[in-house]
Write an enzyme that holds these catalytic residues in place. Structure first.
Site, PDB file in Angstrom:
ATOM      1  N   ARG A 147     -26.151 -31.930  92.121  1.00  0.00           N
ATOM      2  CA  ARG A 147     -25.492 -32.765  91.121  1.00  0.00           C
ATOM      3  C   ARG A 147     -26.533 -33.348  90.174  1.00  0.00           C
ATOM      4  O   ARG A 147     -27.706 -33.514  90.540  1.00  0.00           O
ATOM      5  CB  ARG A 147     -24.721 -33.910  91.800  1.00  0.00           C
ATOM      6  N   LYS A 171     -24.457 -37.879  98.046  1.00  0.00           N
ATOM      7  CA  LYS A 171     -23.436 -38.917  98.194  1.00  0.00           C
ATOM      8  C   LYS A 171     -23.544 -39.581  99.558  1.00  0.00           C
ATOM      9  O   LYS A 171     -23.832 -38.931 100.554  1.00  0.00           O
ATOM     10  CB  LYS A 171     -22.046 -38.303  98.024  1.00  0.00           C
ATOM     11  N   HIS A 232     -21.210 -29.794  85.926  1.00  0.00           N
ATOM     12  CA  HIS A 232     -20.329 -29.518  87.061  1.00  0.00           C
ATOM     13  C   HIS A 232     -19.932 -28.043  87.079  1.00  0.00           C
ATOM     14  O   HIS A 232     -19.838 -27.421  88.140  1.00  0.00           O
ATOM     15  CB  HIS A 232     -19.093 -30.407  86.995  1.00  0.00           C
ATOM     16  N   ARG A 235     -22.756 -26.105  88.453  1.00  0.00           N
ATOM     17  CA  ARG A 235     -22.743 -26.235  89.917  1.00  0.00           C
ATOM     18  C   ARG A 235     -21.707 -25.282  90.528  1.00  0.00           C
ATOM     19  O   ARG A 235     -21.969 -24.615  91.531  1.00  0.00           O
ATOM     20  CB  ARG A 235     -22.444 -27.689  90.269  1.00  0.00           C
ATOM     21  N   HIS A 258     -21.577 -30.844 100.568  1.00  0.00           N
ATOM     22  CA  HIS A 258     -20.178 -31.201 100.807  1.00  0.00           C
ATOM     23  C   HIS A 258     -20.025 -31.710 102.243  1.00  0.00           C
ATOM     24  O   HIS A 258     -20.523 -31.092 103.169  1.00  0.00           O
ATOM     25  CB  HIS A 258     -19.263 -29.984 100.627  1.00  0.00           C
ATOM     26  N   TYR A 267     -14.126 -22.419  96.351  1.00  0.00           N
ATOM     27  CA  TYR A 267     -14.884 -21.347  95.721  1.00  0.00           C
ATOM     28  C   TYR A 267     -14.465 -19.970  96.219  1.00  0.00           C
ATOM     29  O   TYR A 267     -14.671 -18.974  95.539  1.00  0.00           O
ATOM     30  CB  TYR A 267     -16.385 -21.563  95.936  1.00  0.00           C
TER      31      TYR A 267
END
Length: 286
Positions: A147, A171, A232, A235, A258, A267
């Site tokens: 990110r 995150k 994004h 990515r 993730h 995906y």
């Protein structure tokens, strides 16, 4: 309890999200905006009831708000309600019975490998020094799928040049080690060789024009100018190209940071759609 106390509780909740749960600033901003809007309708915790919450959401529907907005408002109310019970503001979790509207899943836009490769060589930089920096940022973003917020947070000591890996803080303040290939390594070494010409920050890998740690807006502008896509989307492209090349889904999950495999599974739908498109174009009896 007055409206002032309710608003103060909302800001306390935001701090809890930031400091304890490590939520992103974008998430915190969204929650806070929703809850302050709710506070215009519900003026105290004694009024924080399921019917009032439903009326608030119904008003948003009547205003023509998007399903994604309704889903986020529901999530905001639920998270706040659960927190308020733990803090003793509410006796029962009033928002627990709210049902979230289903948001249609849109397949992410992705570049094809040729477009992604072209974007790496297409930095629209002000001068040669910035071109070296911008190319390194583009190559690293595409190589790792990280990110923008993660890229801007990288320090020099996070890089292991011998192993071609970078330590990334994602995150929830979760660390992960991500590898990068030869193209990114070449671009990164070219930037490191000239970084001191621009840098005033002793730690930051990438710096802006004034020599301080580069901010996310600058990185987004570089990506959008080079490939006419958002960071994004770049990515998404990394993840899709990895899966199309035979990478295991769990490996891609780890690479992207993730927390849930379900997030990464989108995906697989993208690669299926691309496969069908190629089939329809190429097969004589498609």
């Amino acid at each position: 309890m007055s409206n002032t106390q309710l608003v103060e509780a909302i800001y306390d909740f935001a701090e809890h999200q930031r400091l304890v749960l490590g939520r992103s600033e974008a998430t915190i901003k969204g929650y806070t905006s929703d809850l302050l809007d709710l506070a215009k309708t519900i003026d105290s915790f004694s009024s924080f009831t399921l019917p009032r919450l439903r009326n608030w959401l119904a008003a948003a529907v009547a205003e023509g708000k998007a399903r994604s907005t309704l889903a986020r408002r529901t999530a905001s109310a639920k998270a706040f309600s659960t927190w308020a019970v733990k803090q003793g503001y509410l006796r029962t979790d009033e928002a627990a019975k709210l049902s979230s509207p289903k948001v249609p899943k849109h397949l992410p836009k992705v570049l094809d490998p040729k477009e992604a490769s072209a974007a790496m060589d297409n930095a629209k930089s002000a001068d040669e020094l910035h071109l070296v920096r911008d190319t390194a940022m583009l190559e690293l973003l595409y190589a790792t799928g990280m990110r923008v917020s993660e890229l801007t947070g990288i320090d020099l000591h996070d890089i292991d040049s011998s192993r071609q890996t970078i330590r990334v803080l994602g995150k929830g303040n979760k660390e992960r080690i991500v590898p990068f290939g030869d193209a990114a390594n070449t671009a990164l070494n070219a930037w490191l060789a000239r970084r001191e010409e621009l840098a005033k920050d002793p730690d930051a890998l990438f710096v802006g024009t004034r020599g301080k740690r580069i901010d996310q807006r600058q990185v987004r502008r570089v990506v959008e100018a080079a490939g006419e896509v958002s960071p994004h989307a770049l990515r998404h492209s990394t993840a899709t190209h990895l899966l199309e090349g035979g990478a295991d889904l769990r490996v891609v999950q780890e690479l992207l940071g993730h927390s849930s495999l379900q997030t990464t599974q989108v995906y697989t739908h993208v690669t299926s759609e691309r496969l069908k498109k190629v089939f329809n174009q190429a097969h004589p009896r498609a």
